[in-house]
Design an enzyme around this catalytic site. Structure first.
Site, PDB file in Angstrom:
ATOM      1  N   GLU A  25      -1.283 -12.501   4.302  1.00  0.00           N
ATOM      2  CA  GLU A  25      -2.546 -11.744   4.152  1.00  0.00           C
ATOM      3  C   GLU A  25      -3.172 -11.943   2.773  1.00  0.00           C
ATOM      4  O   GLU A  25      -2.533 -12.469   1.851  1.00  0.00           O
ATOM      5  CB  GLU A  25      -2.305 -10.254   4.406  1.00  0.00           C
ATOM      6  CG  GLU A  25      -1.369  -9.604   3.405  1.00  0.00           C
ATOM      7  CD  GLU A  25      -1.634  -8.117   3.212  1.00  0.00           C
ATOM      8  OE1 GLU A  25      -2.787  -7.745   2.913  1.00  0.00           O
ATOM      9  OE2 GLU A  25      -0.677  -7.331   3.342  1.00  0.00           O
ATOM     10  N   ALA A 141      -5.869   1.272  10.494  1.00  0.00           N
ATOM     11  CA  ALA A 141      -6.120   0.422  11.673  1.00  0.00           C
ATOM     12  C   ALA A 141      -4.980  -0.571  11.905  1.00  0.00           C
ATOM     13  O   ALA A 141      -4.907  -1.175  12.975  1.00  0.00           O
ATOM     14  CB  ALA A 141      -7.447  -0.321  11.492  1.00  0.00           C
ATOM     15  N   LYS A 159       5.351   2.369   2.395  1.00  0.00           N
ATOM     16  CA  LYS A 159       5.524   3.192   1.186  1.00  0.00           C
ATOM     17  C   LYS A 159       5.455   4.661   1.552  1.00  0.00           C
ATOM     18  O   LYS A 159       4.753   5.038   2.475  1.00  0.00           O
ATOM     19  CB  LYS A 159       4.344   2.935   0.244  1.00  0.00           C
ATOM     20  CG  LYS A 159       4.483   1.727  -0.596  1.00  0.00           C
ATOM     21  CD  LYS A 159       3.561   1.870  -1.812  1.00  0.00           C
ATOM     22  CE  LYS A 159       3.594   0.601  -2.603  1.00  0.00           C
ATOM     23  NZ  LYS A 159       2.783  -0.449  -1.977  1.00  0.00           N
TER      24      LYS A 159
HETATM   25  N1  PSU Z   1       0.556  -1.003   1.706  1.00  0.00           N
HETATM   26  C1  PSU Z   1       1.182  -1.563   0.656  1.00  0.00           C
HETATM   27  N2  PSU Z   1       0.600  -2.619   0.043  1.00  0.00           N
HETATM   28  C2  PSU Z   1      -0.609  -3.130   0.464  1.00  0.00           C
HETATM   29  C3  PSU Z   1      -1.241  -2.539   1.578  1.00  0.00           C
HETATM   30  C4  PSU Z   1      -0.622  -1.484   2.174  1.00  0.00           C
HETATM   31  O1  PSU Z   1       2.244  -1.110   0.289  1.00  0.00           O
HETATM   32  O2  PSU Z   1      -1.115  -4.088  -0.137  1.00  0.00           O
HETATM   33  C5  PSU Z   1      -2.547  -3.105   2.063  1.00  0.00           C
HETATM   34  C6  PSU Z   1      -2.305  -3.983   3.303  1.00  0.00           C
HETATM   35  O3  PSU Z   1      -3.239  -5.048   3.302  1.00  0.00           O
HETATM   36  C7  PSU Z   1      -2.603  -3.030   4.439  1.00  0.00           C
HETATM   37  C8  PSU Z   1      -3.746  -2.229   3.866  1.00  0.00           C
HETATM   38  O4  PSU Z   1      -2.959  -3.664   5.649  1.00  0.00           O
HETATM   39  O5  PSU Z   1      -3.405  -2.044   2.501  1.00  0.00           O
HETATM   40  C9  PSU Z   1      -3.928  -0.917   4.582  1.00  0.00           C
HETATM   41  O6  PSU Z   1      -5.118  -0.350   4.168  1.00  0.00           O
HETATM   42  P1  PSU Z   1      -5.731   0.913   4.971  1.00  0.00           P
HETATM   43  O7  PSU Z   1      -4.744   2.011   4.735  1.00  0.00           O
HETATM   44  O8  PSU Z   1      -7.070   1.154   4.315  1.00  0.00           O
HETATM   45  O9  PSU Z   1      -5.827   0.485   6.404  1.00  0.00           O
END
Ligand code: PSU
Ligand code: MN
Length: 314
Positions: A25, A141, A159
């Site tokens: 990603e 999502a 986390k």
């Molecule tokens: N959790 C982590 N590190 C990250 C992310 C999540 O520990 O870098 C990033 C990933 O790309 C994940 C995104 O898909 O954040 C999720 O964001 P949201 O909660 O806005 O969907």
């Protein structure tokens, strides 16, 4: 070929020949680490995938195209240009129509990987149900995408900025198997044990591949979460990291950060508050995930060859 999809030659050749490919990603590049650690880490991910015999496919939106496999200059650009927007599934159409760049989240990357015919994806941690979601409704999502899209995602769990118990409940509701790679415990990113279990413990990459094959061959579409704990010597102290996460969450509440900004905000604060220790741990777990993902992709390609059950050949 789908419109807007740009697959690097090396990646397309590997997919056509049924050789292993691992998707990576780009939110982790733009928002997960500071520059230049982000670019160094992204390059190291690609190197590890190759070392394990797989072709890396870092995924992002580049000038309005869904790019599968980036050039080194594109990785450098995403890493140094700090304002590339996070791109989850809902963001993709606007970025395509306006010819913009986007740093794809787990959800965004899974969607694009599936279009390209890639079945295995390595990340750090997935998004999930945020603490307090009963009021904020903030549920990533990523969980919907895991239900919908047939890609196996290797992560170090989630986390504890998230509510891990509720995240696992949501995955169950969505029919997403949670597979522990050599662990009975669902890991909590910086630490190896969240206190919650997994649906099955598997010991080898081929065992994981056999579960994915069984799922997809039967028409049980959708993803699976492969939970690979952070390497033991890189894990952080559980009490210390919990205190820091509590502080970062309190600051987010005070400053009113919400929506797609909350995850990057928390990641940056945790990095600052641990004085870089979390960054070292974060790199170690991502690299470990890439290694495991490449091994699973290799096992899956031995089993399934060019039968891409999701993506271009369907
Ligand atoms: N959790 C982590 N590190 C990250 C992310 C999540 O520990 O870098 C990033 C990933 O790309 C994940 C995104 O898909 O954040 C999720 O964001 P949201 O909660 O806005 O969907
Ligand atoms: Mn959210």
């Amino acid at each position: 070929m789908r419109p807007h999809l740009r697959i690097a030659e090396e990646v397309a050749a590997a997919l056509d020949a049924g050789r292993p490919v691992v998707a990576l990603e780009s939110t982790i590049i733009s928002h997960g680490f500071p520059y230049p650690a982000n670019v160094e880490s992204a390059r190291e991910c690609e190197r590890i995938a190759r070392e394990e015999g797989a072709v890396p496919a870092t995924i992002a939106v580049i000038r309005g195209q869904l790019a599968v496999g980036l050039s080194d200059a594109e990785i450098e650009h995403l890493g140094s240009e700090r304002d590339t927007p996070k791109a989850s599934r809902r963001d993709l159409p606007m970025l395509l129509a306006s010819g913009s760049n986007g740093a794809t989240t787990v959800a965004g990357t899974m969607a694009i990987a599936a279009m390209a015919g890639i079945s295995i994806f390595a990340t750090g941690g997935i998004g999930g149900v945020h603490r307090g979601a009963e009021r904020s409704f903030d549920i990533s999502a990523d969980l919907e995408e895991l239900e919908r899209t047939s890609v196996g995602v290797v992560s170090a769990g989630a986390k504890s900025v998230l509510d891990i118990g509720l995240t696992l409940e949501c995955l169950e509701t969505r029919g997403v198997p949670v597979l522990g790679y050599r662990t009975d415990a669902f890991p909590a990113f910086y630490t190896r044990d969240s206190g919650y279990g997994v649906d099955a413990r598997l010991e080898t990459p081929d065992e994981v591949a056999s579960v994915l094959q069984a799922k997809w061959e039967t028409g049980l579409t959708g993803g699976a979460l492969i939970a690979n704990p952070i390497p033991e010597d890189s894990a952080l102290d559980a009490d210390l990291i919990e205190r820091i996460i509590e502080q970062a969450l309190a600051e987010a509440r005070e400053t009113g950060v919400c929506g797609k900004a909350i995850t990057p905000f928390l990641l940056e604060r945790i990095h600052q508050l641990t004085d870089g220790a979390s960054e070292t741990a974060n790199k170690a777990l991502v690299w470990s995930n890439v290694r495991v993902a490449a091994k699973i992709a290799t096992a899956l390609s031995k089993r399934m060859g060019t039968t891409h059950l999701s993506g271009r050949h369907q």
